[in-house]
Every structure is written in structure tokens, then in C-alpha cells.
Design a protein around this motif. Structure first.
Motif, mmCIF file in Angstrom:
data_model
loop_
_atom_site.group_PDB
_atom_site.id
_atom_site.type_symbol
_atom_site.label_atom_id
_atom_site.label_comp_id
_atom_site.label_asym_id
_atom_site.label_seq_id
_atom_site.Cartn_x
_atom_site.Cartn_y
_atom_site.Cartn_z
ATOM 1 N N UNK A 149 0.794 -1.219 0.000
ATOM 2 C CA UNK A 149 0.000 0.000 0.000
ATOM 3 C C UNK A 149 0.828 1.272 0.000
ATOM 4 N N UNK A 150 0.308 2.368 -0.622
ATOM 5 C CA UNK A 150 -0.949 2.410 -1.366
ATOM 6 C C UNK A 150 -0.850 1.584 -2.649
ATOM 7 N N UNK A 151 -1.887 0.817 -2.912
ATOM 8 C CA UNK A 151 -1.856 -0.135 -4.014
ATOM 9 C C UNK A 151 -3.223 -0.197 -4.672
ATOM 10 N N UNK A 152 -3.227 -0.323 -6.000
ATOM 11 C CA UNK A 152 -4.475 -0.417 -6.748
ATOM 12 C C UNK A 152 -5.132 -1.773 -6.511
ATOM 13 N N UNK A 153 -6.443 -1.781 -6.552
ATOM 14 C CA UNK A 153 -7.173 -3.044 -6.382
ATOM 15 C C UNK A 153 -6.809 -4.035 -7.474
ATOM 16 N N UNK A 154 -6.567 -3.545 -8.694
ATOM 17 C CA UNK A 154 -6.182 -4.435 -9.791
ATOM 18 C C UNK A 154 -4.836 -5.098 -9.511
ATOM 19 N N UNK A 155 -3.945 -4.370 -8.853
ATOM 20 C CA UNK A 155 -2.652 -4.952 -8.497
ATOM 21 C C UNK A 155 -2.828 -6.019 -7.427
ATOM 22 N N UNK A 156 -3.705 -5.771 -6.467
ATOM 23 C CA UNK A 156 -3.979 -6.782 -5.441
ATOM 24 C C UNK A 156 -4.525 -8.041 -6.090
ATOM 25 N N UNK A 157 -5.428 -7.887 -7.052
ATOM 26 C CA UNK A 157 -5.984 -9.048 -7.741
ATOM 27 C C UNK A 157 -4.884 -9.838 -8.438
ATOM 28 N N UNK A 158 -3.960 -9.122 -9.070
ATOM 29 C CA UNK A 158 -2.866 -9.805 -9.753
ATOM 30 C C UNK A 158 -1.950 -10.518 -8.763
ATOM 31 N N UNK A 159 -1.662 -9.873 -7.635
ATOM 32 C CA UNK A 159 -0.760 -10.462 -6.644
ATOM 33 C C UNK A 159 -1.361 -11.683 -5.954
ATOM 34 N N UNK B 129 -8.938 0.063 6.127
ATOM 35 C CA UNK B 129 -8.285 0.647 4.959
ATOM 36 C C UNK B 129 -9.029 1.916 4.557
ATOM 37 N N UNK B 130 -8.360 2.693 3.725
ATOM 38 C CA UNK B 130 -8.961 3.910 3.179
ATOM 39 C C UNK B 130 -8.442 4.095 1.761
ATOM 40 N N UNK B 131 -9.139 4.867 0.981
ATOM 41 C CA UNK B 131 -8.654 5.184 -0.353
ATOM 42 C C UNK B 131 -7.591 6.262 -0.260
ATOM 43 N N UNK B 132 -6.533 6.081 -1.051
ATOM 44 C CA UNK B 132 -5.461 7.060 -1.076
ATOM 45 C C UNK B 132 -5.949 8.348 -1.726
ATOM 46 N N UNK B 133 -5.400 9.463 -1.309
ATOM 47 C CA UNK B 133 -5.885 10.761 -1.772
ATOM 48 C C UNK B 133 -5.599 10.996 -3.244
ATOM 49 N N UNK B 134 -4.521 10.442 -3.760
ATOM 50 C CA UNK B 134 -4.095 10.734 -5.122
ATOM 51 C C UNK B 134 -4.385 9.561 -6.051
ATOM 52 N N UNK B 135 -5.373 9.698 -6.976
ATOM 53 C CA UNK B 135 -5.585 8.644 -7.975
ATOM 54 C C UNK B 135 -4.346 8.463 -8.843
ATOM 55 N N UNK C 31 -6.682 4.819 -11.392
ATOM 56 C CA UNK C 31 -6.930 3.922 -10.270
ATOM 57 C C UNK C 31 -6.911 4.728 -8.978
ATOM 58 N N UNK C 32 -7.756 4.350 -8.039
ATOM 59 C CA UNK C 32 -7.724 4.960 -6.715
ATOM 60 C C UNK C 32 -7.126 3.924 -5.764
ATOM 61 N N UNK C 33 -5.866 4.081 -5.404
ATOM 62 C CA UNK C 33 -5.224 3.072 -4.559
ATOM 63 C C UNK C 33 -5.860 3.025 -3.168
ATOM 64 N N UNK C 34 -5.665 1.889 -2.503
ATOM 65 C CA UNK C 34 -6.092 1.746 -1.113
ATOM 66 C C UNK C 34 -4.854 1.570 -0.251
ATOM 67 N N UNK C 35 -4.972 1.985 0.991
ATOM 68 C CA UNK C 35 -3.874 1.862 1.942
ATOM 69 C C UNK C 35 -4.463 1.576 3.313
ATOM 70 N N UNK C 36 -3.639 1.115 4.219
ATOM 71 C CA UNK C 36 -4.101 0.921 5.586
ATOM 72 C C UNK C 36 -4.509 2.262 6.187
ATOM 73 N N UNK C 37 -5.570 2.249 6.937
ATOM 74 C CA UNK C 37 -5.977 3.436 7.688
ATOM 75 C C UNK C 37 -5.371 3.315 9.082
ATOM 76 N N UNK C 38 -4.295 4.039 9.311
ATOM 77 C CA UNK C 38 -3.592 3.940 10.591
ATOM 78 C C UNK C 38 -4.059 5.011 11.570
ATOM 79 N N UNK C 39 -5.112 5.739 11.214
ATOM 80 C CA UNK C 39 -5.556 6.852 12.054
ATOM 81 C C UNK C 39 -6.632 6.466 13.062
#
Length: 402
Positions: free
Chosen positions: A40-50, A71-77, A87-95
Motif C-alpha cells: 500500500x498504497x496499491x491499486x485493487x487491480x494490483x492486489x488481484x494480480x498479486x 483501509x482507506x482510499x489514497x488521496x491521489x488517484x 486507479x484509486x489506490x487503497x492503503x491501511x488506515x492507521x488513524x
């Protein structure tokens, strides 16, 4: 504790049998969240591939994790190759959430708060006035409460406790810890009653294997051995992301294995046992006898060596060589891809790491690494107990967390 405790995540409860489809969902959820942790931040399509999961499944899991606040969506597509739909990447929500970590050592207890990436946010060391279990655990609960009071942004998911000696992970019990004088201490039950939070308990070597797998340099190793040399000396072994526990979690008890060339008399009556040779108590006793330092704190020996005391440096290098012999013995038996060593000299001094690797031998030296957490190893040990449970079964988090 002076915080509103969230509903206990059932991921922290003792494992129970599940149907095959539930096992598949749990495994799929785990690999998706681990992919976000690792990439993360990582695209959902990349997660599917991995992961080999379908894009629809990945999208569904990410939506569930977002609802839980994991998780949360990353601010920068991001636009793949600069063209097409971004793509709108997702990342862990550490907040949103924290976990409590407790490590109970012989001279003191460490309490800490960690985020979902295993990073230590706050830490406090509580010297033992005595080692009576109820008082040690009460001080740990109070210490965690104080840390939580100073961290208003994070809601506690649970508490992980790491302890040396024989720890029954399933029962949450310290079965036997001779140096603390503990036998059959129900740590999980007592600390849950004190805090109102779900608690997981494990041995500290196994906890640090989990920490290395999730957050450390050993991530991705197909097999991993961890050797812990503190006041207690023990080990843990994992293959294909699974830590071996053995009947009643007694695996890794190496304190009384014989070390070739050992001369220290052990409490068991024999000479040359690993714990008698490698214990920090032995290091400090030798340092006192040599006139290097007073007291029982091994960091004073490290400080003396850093200040130029050649006697202190020689003691640390000698201990590192003995630790290397122990690592070599375990390498011969288990043949892991990676060995991680937690030992005070190896953590802080390059000459100690060199001595350790020399004893292991040139063919295997590159496989031996110092801990990934030199400044916070005990805090990470405690937190990793509960974070491992989270990453193994994230969807059993209670929806009431929202």
C-alpha cells in the motif's frame, strides 16, 4: 481502563473449527489485507494480480475493510501508464485504531501502543517492584491506560502480551517461567478483567517471528528461525507463514540444550546449557567480575564498550560468538532460509554481528540477520501477538467497531 473499550474483535478469541467456505473467505481476506500492508498504497487491480483473486472479490473485501476502518482510499488517484481511467489506490488506515503491546521481562515490563503497521507510537518501561503476577499485570494495565489517555485519536482493538518461558497460546497462560517464579498464571483472563479489552498471549520468540513476517526484513521468507538471547533464551520457527507451536505451545524451549565449549553451571545441575551461557545475567556477572560495570543492566556493558572499554567489547564479542554457535546448531537441525537473532551486542555493534556470522560459517552467514526492530524489539513483540491475529482473520472484527 479510562477509555471506552471497543467491542472485543472475535479475531482475538481462541481459534474454533470453521466450515471450508469460511476458511476460504478468511484466507482470502487475509491475503488481501496483507497485500495492502506490504504494497500500500496499491491499486485493487494490483492486489488481484498479486493474490490471484478476481477483481470483484478484491473490491468486495476492500469495501468490507473500509467499513471496518482498516483501509482507506489514497488521496491521489493513479493513472496506469498515464492513460485510461485512473486507479484509486487503497492503503491501511492507521488513524483510527491502535493495539496495546505488553512484554514481561525479568527486570521490567514494557507497555506500548502500535499502529496497524506495527510501528510503535508510544512506549513505557515499568520496573518490577516485585514479580508477583497480580501486581505485575495490574501495573501493566495501568501503564497501558496512561498511554491510551495520551493518545486520544486511536481506539484500542486489543492487547498482545509476549512473555519468555513456556507460554500456552491457546489458554493464554504462562505455564512456567522460572526466572519470574510464575507457574500456571492465567495472563489473558487476568488482563482482560483489568482492561475490558480482548487479550492474546504468546511466547516472545514466536511473537517476534510474527513481527518479522509482517513488518520486518524477513518478510517473504519461506522458512524463518528466530533466536532470542536475553535473560531468557528461546527460539521459534515458522515455515510457509505458519509458526510451529507444538503440544501446549512448548516448541522453542532450548534453554537446556548443551552448547559445545560451555563452562557455566546451570540451575538444572548441568554445565554448558544455552541459557546459562547466553543469559544477560551471565554477561552482567562477567562484566562485574571484570570491573567493567556494576548492576544487572546489559546496556551498561554496551555503553562501556561504546566509550572505548576493550574489556566490555571483548565480553560482548564473546557472547556473540556463543550465540553464533547456538544459531549454528539450530541451523543444522532446521535449515531455515532466514535466521533472525535478537541479542544486545548483535543489535548495537557491527563487530558482534561479524563474530556471530563467523561462528555460523561463511556458507550460511548471509542468512543471519539482526532483529528488524533494534529500538523497540520488546514493544513490537507484544504488539505483534495481536496484530498477527488481525492479519490472519480480519473480517471477524465486530461491525460494532464503527
Amino acid at each position: 481502563m479510562p477509555r471506552t473499550a471497543v467491542s472485543p474483535p472475535s479475531v482475538l478469541a481462541s481459534p474454533v473449527p470453521r466450515a471450508a467456505d469460511s476458511d476460504r473467505r478468511r484466507t482470502s481476506a487475509s491475503v488481501v489485507l496483507r497485500s495492502v500492508l506490504e504494497h500500500g498504497p496499491v491499486a485493487r487491480s494490483t492486489i488481484a494480480r498479486l493474490t490471484g483473486l478476481s477483481p470483484a472479490s478484491v473490491t468486495d473485501y476492500c469495501a468490507r475493510f473500509a467499513e471496518l476502518g482498516l483501509v482507506r482510499e489514497s488521496a491521489e488517484p493513479r493513472r496506469a501508464g498515464g492513460v485510461g481511467r485512473p486507479h484509486v489506490p487503497v492503503d491501511l488506515d492507521v488513524s483510527r485504531f491502535v493495539v496495546g503491546g505488553v512484554h514481561i521481562a525479568v527486570p521490567y515490563t514494557t507497555v506500548a501502543l502500535l499502529d496497524l503497521r506495527g510501528r510503535v507510537l508510544a512506549e513505557r518501561r515499568l520496573p518490577h517492584e516485585d514479580t508477583e503476577p497480580s501486581r505485575v499485570l495490574a501495573r501493566a494495565a495501568s501503564g497501558l491506560a496512561a498511554l491510551l489517555a495520551g493518545a486520544p485519536g486511536g481506539r484500542p482493538l486489543g492487547i498482545g502480551v509476549a512473555v519468555g518461558g513456556w507460554v500456552d497460546r491457546q489458554e493464554g497462560t504462562v505455564v512456567d517461567h522460572p526466572l519470574l517464579g510464575w507457574r500456571e498464571v492465567a495472563v489473558r483472563e487476568r488482563l482482560t478483567a483489568l482492561t475490558g479489552l480482548p487479550v492474546r498471549v504468546d511466547g516472545h520468540a514466536r511473537a517476534l517471528v510474527d513481527g518479522e513476517r509482517l513488518f520486518g526484513r524477513a518478510r517473504g521468507s519461506r522458512s524463518l528461525l528466530h533466536l532470542f538471547a536475553g535473560n531468557v533464551v528461546d527460539a521459534a520457527f515458522a515455515t510457509h507463514d505458519e509458526v510451529h507451536h507444538g503440544p501446549r505451545s512448548q516448541a522453542g524451549a532450548i534453554a537446556h540444550l548443551p552448547l559445545p565449549g560451555g563452562t557455566e553451571r546451570c540451575d538444572c545441575g548441568r554445565t554448558g546449557c544455552l541459557q546459562a551461557e547466553l543469559s544477560e545475567r551471565t554477561l552482567c556477572r562477567r562484566a562485574r567480575a571484570a570491573g567493567v560495570v556494576d548492576g544487572v543492566n546489559p546496556m551498561r556493558v554496551v555503553a562501556a564498550a561504546a566509550a572505548g572499554d576493550e574489556r566490555a567489547a571483548a565480553l560482548l564479542v564473546h557472547r556473540a560468538r556463543l550465540t553464533g554457535r547456538a544459531a549454528g546448531l539450530l541451523l543444522d537441525v532446521l535449515n531455515p532460509e532466514t535466521v533472525v537473532v535478537t541479542e544486545v551486542g548483535v543489535i548495537h555493534r557491527a563487530d558482534c554481528l561479524t563474530a556471530l556470522r563467523e561462528e555460523v560459517g561463511p556458507l550460511r552467514a548471509a542468512a543471519v540477520l539482526p532483529t528488524s526492530f533494534p529500538d523497540s524489539v520488546l514493544a513490537v513483540a507484544g504488539g505483534s501477538v495481536v496484530l498477527d491475529a488481525l492479519y490472519r482473520d480480519p473480517l471477524t472484527l465486530s461491525p460494532e467497531l464503527n
